[in-house]
Write an enzyme that holds these catalytic residues in place. Structure first.
Site, PDB file in Angstrom:
ATOM      1  N   ASP A   1       0.840  -1.195   0.000  1.00 16.51           N
ATOM      2  CA  ASP A   1       0.000   0.000   0.000  1.00 16.51           C
ATOM      3  C   ASP A   1       0.882   1.255   0.000  1.00 16.51           C
ATOM      4  O   ASP A   1       0.592   2.243  -0.679  1.00 16.51           O
ATOM      5  CB  ASP A   1      -0.905  -0.002   1.229  1.00 16.51           C
ATOM      6  CG  ASP A   1      -1.553  -1.371   1.417  1.00 16.51           C
ATOM      7  OD1 ASP A   1      -1.002  -2.194   2.180  1.00 16.51           O
ATOM      8  OD2 ASP A   1      -2.581  -1.625   0.787  1.00 16.51           O
TER       9      ASP A   1
ATOM     10  N   HIS B   1      -4.380  -3.461   6.696  1.00 18.70           N
ATOM     11  CA  HIS B   1      -4.202  -3.693   5.249  1.00 18.70           C
ATOM     12  C   HIS B   1      -5.568  -4.087   4.701  1.00 18.70           C
ATOM     13  O   HIS B   1      -5.818  -5.245   4.381  1.00 18.70           O
ATOM     14  CB  HIS B   1      -3.168  -4.792   5.008  1.00 18.70           C
ATOM     15  CG  HIS B   1      -3.014  -5.154   3.552  1.00 18.70           C
ATOM     16  ND1 HIS B   1      -2.529  -4.281   2.607  1.00 18.70           N
ATOM     17  CD2 HIS B   1      -3.303  -6.292   2.881  1.00 18.70           C
ATOM     18  CE1 HIS B   1      -2.530  -4.865   1.428  1.00 18.70           C
ATOM     19  NE2 HIS B   1      -2.991  -6.084   1.562  1.00 18.70           N
TER      20      HIS B   1
END
Lengths: 332, 323
Positions: free
Chosen positions: B157, B185
């Site tokens: 990410d 996440h």
């Protein structure tokens, strides 16, 4: 002072080998850890969305060396300014297809791509053909791109070469980096000849001939050869998919050694335009032992060829001559 | 001296992208020999062996051995680094509780094996989703593994956020740094650019663009966008980020640069302790430290709290599956 980026084209980039190959290129495996790259990725329109997905992932991986990505279905855009072209795209054999059909499809593709590369690639572009039939696709490419020097057109047999190193290392229980100078002669097909007569293993006493250490000529002349020749099929049997990881890695090795040079005392195998060395007919793309320096390959000369090897070298040359004839018949 | 690296779920897509990266030195450096341990479940044994064959066929100079096994004890024995890619994927029709339940059992079992058989000071990176909660379960059931050695992947990410900024500003991604991924996440992650900078012409400038809204949702939903384009999930970039996570943890972050890692919360930034939560960290001498003292504005505070709440719920759900 950072180097200028090198443009690397991968055709068939949305496929399995492409997916394994592009992160390796973007990490510097192909051209070195300090060489920025710009990737050009080409595939056919049905794969356009998938190709864009690969581009997205390359952006997402934040590779420091990757200075740009061109993802396109337009062969002109793909070829423009490229310094290295890795031709992975081709028409795969499908069930029920005859050899002539596969040849016919691929010959058309490589004729068209030859044209585009010749017109739009950078001068001195180095070409590596991976897609099968690799040697004959490369030959067609050469024939239809006459302004690309023939020495710049090669095909991948480094995979077979690395497979041979791996088999020897397993047999002798040594590290693969201590084995060198196997040779793959001829066609990247089941007639290839994996030759260990000049191969050595690093041992306390110095480089020792493989044949001496293995001490089993039956294995070296028999099962070893067929294992390497048929390894592709063995991988497909185990994975249900073909050997993308190792093919991509070998493609990186092929280009890296070509561009950056082979280590002193080491040779590698490359499919290159035959000049008649070792009594191999000129005018074929045939795998030879080569060293590389200053961006050029040279066939290792003067290696002794015994009778067993001679027959093998000739058989694979004959297959290549037949393929050449078949390819030309498809074009007429 | 070779470092032993375990990859679980190694016969899958992320594993196939990851193992050649490890074998080439992307994870631990170009001079560090490695021995790969690859684990998968028995139905994948044939495919796993195929991957082992390919690793041999690639003649990697740094690769000093390959163990391909379906036996978790053999897989874990002596490993210095463990990348847990294996998990139970969400299938159509499955409820969140079902996915959680399957994964919690897997991570409880693997916690045990790692604790008993891995090398001391083994560093663990959990990739399989739900990554943060799988990592938490692993920590809870491997009490002799120091909490600081158990992490989850949010570097993907983080890298995605760097990529989005580099595209937006038309700069090289290597000139963008110090984004932060806070939290889970998942789609509640908070990609924060308040402290991110861009180097242009040698000068570092703080983001002058307010990057709320589309930037945040693009990063949060990037995984789905990749699946939509490729019809497969983001193996290439996940594998690459896993290498980056371990590389920076082991070899250190560059001076002035931090990265994002899912780590065991100690209460920093008022995040509840006892969660695996993604924070900005620097790494030195094989240890990570949370970057302290960054200003958190109101918008950020809300986002950080929301993702912490989700993690707290996931933790309860996980424990209820185990009861």
């Amino acid at each position: 002072m950072a180097k200028d980026p090198i443009r690397v084209l991968v055709t068939g980039a949305a496929g399995q080998i492409g997916y394994a190959l592009v992160p390796m290129i973007a990490r510097g495996v192909m051209l070195g850890a300090d060489q920025p790259v710009i990737l050009h990725m080409l595939d056919i329109p049905p794969a356009a969305e998938s190709l864009n997905g690969v581009k997205m992932e390359l952006v997402d991986a934040a590779f420091p060396l990757l200075k740009g990505v061109v993802a396109t279905t337009d062969v002109v855009e793909a070829c423009t300014g490229v310094n290295i072209a890795v031709m992975v795209g081709g028409f795969p054999r499908k069930e029920g297809m005859e050899r002539k059909d596969v040849m016919s499809k691929n010959v058309s593709i490589y004729k068209a791509q030859a044209s585009a590369l010749e017109k739009h690639a950078a001068a001195n572009c180095k070409v590596l053909v991976v897609a099968n039939p690799a040697n004959t696709n490369a030959l067609i490419l050469k024939e239809f791109a006459p302004s690309i020097p023939e020495k710049n057109i090669s095909c991948l047999t480094r995979l077979d070469h690395n497979r041979a190193l791996g088999q020897i290392s397993e047999r002798l229980n040594v590290q693969v980096c201590d084995v060198k100078n196997v040779i793959i002669w001829g066609n990247h097909s089941s007639t290839q000849y994996p030759d260990v007569n000049h191969a050595t293993v690093k041992a306390p006493g110095g480089d020792t001939p493989v044949r001496q250490l293995v001490a089993d000529d039956d294995w070296l002349n028999g099962e070893f050869i067929t294992t390497v020749q048929q390894r592709g099929a063995a991988i497909i049997k185990a994975r249900k998919l073909s050997s993308a990881l190792s093919a991509a890695s070998a493609a990186c090795d092929h280009i890296r050694d070509w561009v950056l040079g082979t280590p002193e005392g080491t040779f590698v195998s490359m499919g290159v335009y035959s000049d008649g060395s070792y009594n191999v007919p000129p005018g074929l793309i045939y795998s030879f032992p080569v060293t590389c320096r200053d961006g050029k390959w040279s066939i290792v000369q003067g290696l002794s060829i015994d009778e067993f090897s001679r027959k093998k070298l000739d058989a694979t040359a004959e297959e290549l001559s037949e393929e050449k004839a078949l390819a030309y018949s498809c074009l007429s």
